[in-house]
Design an enzyme around this catalytic site. Sequence first.
Site, PDB file in Angstrom:
ATOM      1  N   TYR A  54      57.466  14.002  41.353  1.00 43.47           N
ATOM      2  CA  TYR A  54      58.271  13.007  42.060  1.00 43.47           C
ATOM      3  C   TYR A  54      59.295  12.375  41.110  1.00 43.47           C
ATOM      4  O   TYR A  54      58.957  11.916  40.020  1.00 43.47           O
ATOM      5  CB  TYR A  54      57.398  11.894  42.644  1.00 43.47           C
ATOM      6  N   GLN A 176      45.276  16.241  51.364  1.00 44.64           N
ATOM      7  CA  GLN A 176      46.424  15.403  51.708  1.00 44.64           C
ATOM      8  C   GLN A 176      47.422  16.213  52.531  1.00 44.64           C
ATOM      9  O   GLN A 176      48.300  16.879  51.999  1.00 44.64           O
ATOM     10  CB  GLN A 176      47.094  14.848  50.451  1.00 44.64           C
ATOM     11  N   PRO A 206      52.768   9.262  57.703  1.00 43.20           N
ATOM     12  CA  PRO A 206      52.149   8.832  58.961  1.00 43.20           C
ATOM     13  C   PRO A 206      53.155   8.257  59.955  1.00 43.20           C
ATOM     14  O   PRO A 206      52.841   8.131  61.143  1.00 43.20           O
ATOM     15  CB  PRO A 206      51.154   7.769  58.511  1.00 43.20           C
ATOM     16  N   ALA A 208      56.200   9.738  60.278  1.00 45.76           N
ATOM     17  CA  ALA A 208      57.164  10.832  60.467  1.00 45.76           C
ATOM     18  C   ALA A 208      58.505  10.502  59.829  1.00 45.76           C
ATOM     19  O   ALA A 208      59.553  10.534  60.459  1.00 45.76           O
ATOM     20  CB  ALA A 208      57.328  11.165  61.950  1.00 45.76           C
ATOM     21  N   GLY A 284      55.192   4.828  52.124  1.00 50.48           N
ATOM     22  CA  GLY A 284      56.305   4.588  51.229  1.00 50.48           C
ATOM     23  C   GLY A 284      57.044   3.360  51.721  1.00 50.48           C
ATOM     24  O   GLY A 284      56.795   2.859  52.823  1.00 50.48           O
TER      25      GLY A 284
END
Length: 338
Positions: A54, A176, A206, A208, A284
Amino acid sequence: MEFRHLGRSGLIVSQLAFGNWLTRSSPGGEETEIACVRAALDAGITTFDTADVYADAHAEESLGRALKGERREGLEILTKVFAPVGPGRNDMGLSRKHIRESIANSLRRLGTDHVDVYQAHRFDLSTPLEETMEALADVVHSGKAHYIGVSEWTADQIRQGHSLARELKIPLVSNQPQYSALWRVPEAEVIPACEELGVGQIVWSPLAQGVLTGKYLPGGTWPEGSRATDANDGSAELAAWLTDDVLSRVRQLGPIAAEGGLTAAQLSLAWVLQNPNVCAAVLGASRPEQITDNVKAVGIRLEGEVMDRIDSVLGPVVNRDPAVTVESSPPSPGWRLA
């Protein structure tokens, strides 16, 4: 905040986890991330998810700095290995060489001597599974990780990995996958296999990629500063959802949420957490207030009639195809994580 055991392990995680895949790349960079991490901690979130790839490894570094000074025993830190982290032929995959080098680099960047769960980011078709699991066993037995997990593995791959993990006496406790009210790909095969094996889900996206918040309206005009307008902030992940049909149906979730005193985002998170095999949903954020608002989904129990209405609204645009998980296994060394 509420908490769940991760699969049938003794490890307890917060039902919402903070993930910094997109946060670290968003406008504001590390300053934004630190503010979001503080908001997460204030909300009772103790589980933090990242990966070596990341933000070109900067995500692990900034998460480590953001958590500096926190009681390490009170946190669950998860990271991942697989995706390319350099130009060399051995700078990706799940070989013994790459796993040993990657865990050392991840711990250095995170500023800790261990992670709680070390996750295989994808299944490696070019490395014998026995080699991968033996290398992960070395990581656990050396004290550099307490548990291991996988991400976006198929049901058969999880079964094979779990069997080898038991032989090697290491705990494979989590998977995951992407999972949301719009993306139900794991339900047909992966989740049933995990329930049988005692493996829990720590799900990503979660909401989208923000579509289930309701902020994207039909017609193709996106909010300024949203992920859909920022090529560096995951907009490619949104393409399949930004159609008038999908967005019109998502808008219909607003009144259903309002009846329960919820936002569309809170309703969608509560929907994900309704699945008993989901131990945590990774959030996030580009602003701390998003964390503060979304934690209100924890503890919400949706009645069967509400679940049926959500299914009726979204049903025609839901992706349920388990073959998509197979396709996520990289076919060649040239593959790069989206």
